[in-house]
Design a protein around this motif. Structure first.
Motif, PDB file in Angstrom:
ATOM      1  N   SER A  73       4.962  -0.900   5.338  1.00  0.00           N
ATOM      2  CA  SER A  73       4.357  -1.970   4.778  1.00  0.00           C
ATOM      3  C   SER A  73       3.382  -2.501   5.875  1.00  0.00           C
ATOM      4  O   SER A  73       2.880  -3.322   5.634  1.00  0.00           O
ATOM      5  N   ASP A  74       3.454  -1.902   6.905  1.00  0.00           N
ATOM      6  CA  ASP A  74       2.656  -2.318   8.072  1.00  0.00           C
ATOM      7  C   ASP A  74       1.568  -1.438   8.502  1.00  0.00           C
ATOM      8  O   ASP A  74       0.781  -1.311   9.395  1.00  0.00           O
ATOM      9  N   VAL A  75       1.147  -0.528   7.422  1.00  0.00           N
ATOM     10  CA  VAL A  75       0.137   0.505   7.639  1.00  0.00           C
ATOM     11  C   VAL A  75      -0.867   0.270   6.390  1.00  0.00           C
ATOM     12  O   VAL A  75      -0.734  -0.066   5.260  1.00  0.00           O
ATOM     13  N   GLY A  76      -2.350   0.215   6.775  1.00  0.00           N
ATOM     14  CA  GLY A  76      -3.240  -0.126   6.158  1.00  0.00           C
ATOM     15  C   GLY A  76      -3.564   0.875   4.951  1.00  0.00           C
ATOM     16  O   GLY A  76      -3.261   2.073   4.925  1.00  0.00           O
ATOM     17  N   ALA A  77      -4.314   0.391   3.717  1.00  0.00           N
ATOM     18  CA  ALA A  77      -4.386   1.007   2.720  1.00  0.00           C
ATOM     19  C   ALA A  77      -5.190   2.230   3.359  1.00  0.00           C
ATOM     20  O   ALA A  77      -5.150   3.396   2.634  1.00  0.00           O
ATOM     21  N   SER A  78      -6.321   1.970   3.739  1.00  0.00           N
ATOM     22  CA  SER A  78      -7.251   3.003   4.127  1.00  0.00           C
ATOM     23  C   SER A  78      -6.692   4.327   4.975  1.00  0.00           C
ATOM     24  O   SER A  78      -6.944   5.462   4.838  1.00  0.00           O
ATOM     25  N   THR A  79      -5.720   3.980   5.789  1.00  0.00           N
ATOM     26  CA  THR A  79      -5.250   4.818   6.647  1.00  0.00           C
ATOM     27  C   THR A  79      -4.202   5.646   5.939  1.00  0.00           C
ATOM     28  O   THR A  79      -4.245   6.868   5.981  1.00  0.00           O
ATOM     29  N   PRO A 136       0.896  -1.171   0.041  1.00  0.00           N
ATOM     30  CA  PRO A 136      -0.018   0.031  -0.021  1.00  0.00           C
ATOM     31  C   PRO A 136       0.822   1.281   0.007  1.00  0.00           C
ATOM     32  O   PRO A 136       0.600   2.145  -0.752  1.00  0.00           O
TER      33      PRO A 136
END
Length: 338
Positions: free
Chosen positions: A227-233, A54
């Motif tokens: 790589s550890d953060v959500g796409a929506s965030t 993301p």
């Protein structure tokens, strides 16, 4: 009375330039990504895996959105500026303006995509581990990579600005030749089209928001992809500030509803947005440094909510300065027309 078809076509030139520039950029982007990701090769598989992160594809889309906003605003401005300075009749003489504009703009994009971008990648490889300059910079490797990324962003932004300027200049060459034979040119009111006041605010807001997104991307390139953060965030992080900034800059660039403004003079709106953007950044940096200095002098601790308060105050300050400085610069540059 029947409208002159060539004049009607000339009046659509600002909108057409914006659509042509963004459409060609989008087409070349799709072709480039298809060539990069679709082949059944190990290299393409690695690229697909990388772009599935993301933090990578969202930053890519944010960069494309920034580019398209600036491209549309500047393309529209070039054509509108020609209509106002040269008159509809003279611009109508450049019947092949759209073809010329598209051809030159494609060449500028090809230069950007297939010449400059590979060169920048090769330059970045020199700073990566194992590269020629990796041992020279040592622990400051990330700093040198960040500087290289910022320089790349600056040069590519310059290519966009100069490419559009050259494309519009060549496209409208015939109209300028005709204008040169006129005894005197006065600012012309362009019939129909967008309201001048709304157009000024839209151009200023688009350029300001585009520059903010560009600067955010330039700064974000200093850090590795998340790589550890959500796409929506991530989408919220990139989209919401840009939309809020656009709204604030539009509010600041609105010149009111009083009669008197009959022309747009779009590059005054561009200059207003660029000036306000630079002043906002400088003001926030100076105030932040002063705040940190005073906090250190007073032995103020940023723990227990201090950091959150500092960031929130800085965000509010940025919003207020955006409205105030866009308003000040816009009204100053348009004072003679109001």
């Amino acid at each position: 009375m029947t409208a002159n078809p060539s004049h009607s076509r000339a009046l659509r030139l600002p909108r057409d330039f914006a659509f042509i520039a963004v459409g060609l950029d989008a087409l070349l982007f799709v072709i480039n990504m298809a060539v990069l990701l679709l082949p059944s090769t190990p290299q393409a598989g690695q690229m697909r895996h990388a772009y599935a992160i993301p933090g990578v594809w969202i930053m890519l889309l944010a960069g494309i959105a920034m580019s398209w906003v600036l491209v549309a605003a500047l393309s529209w401005s070039h054509a509108r500026n020609a209509l106002e300075r040269q008159g509809v009749a003279h611009v109508a003489l450049a019947g092949d303006a759209r073809l010329r504009f598209g051809g030159v703009w494609v060449l500028a994009m090809v230069l950007n995509y297939y010449v400059l971008t590979p060169l920048f990648y090769e330059a970045q490889v020199l700073f990566m581990p194992g590269g020629q300059f990796a041992e020279v910079f040592g622990s400051s490797l990330r700093f040198s990579m960040g500087v290289a990324m910022v320089l790349q962003s600056l040069i590519q932004l310059t290519v966009i600005v100069l490419g559009l300027w050259l494309a519009a200049r060549i496209a409208l060459m015939k109209s300028r030749t005709a204008s040169a034979h006129a005894e005197q040119l006065t600012p012309a009111e362009v019939p129909g089209g967008a309201s001048p006041r709304r157009a000024v605010a839209m151009v200023a807001a688009a350029v300001f928001a585009g520059l903010q997104l560009w600067s955010g991307l330039a700064v974000a390139r200093w850090a590795p992809p998340a790589s550890d953060v959500g796409a929506s965030t991530l989408l919220l992080t990139w989209v919401l500030p840009a939309l809020v900034t656009f709204a604030l800059a539009f509010w600041g660039g609105w010149l009111g509803t009083r009669p008197g403004l009959s022309i747009v003079r779009p590059f005054r709106a561009v200059a207003s947005a660029v000036s306000a953007f630079l002043l906002v950044q400088a003001g926030c940096i100076v105030i932040a440094i002063a705040w940190l200095f005073l906090a250190a002098k007073a032995s103020f601790s940023f723990y227990n909510g201090g950091v959150i308060s500092f960031v929130l105050a800085l965000v509010l300050l940025y919003m207020v300065l955006t409205v105030l400085l866009v308003r000040v610069t816009t009204r100053r540059l348009y004072r003679r027309y109001l």
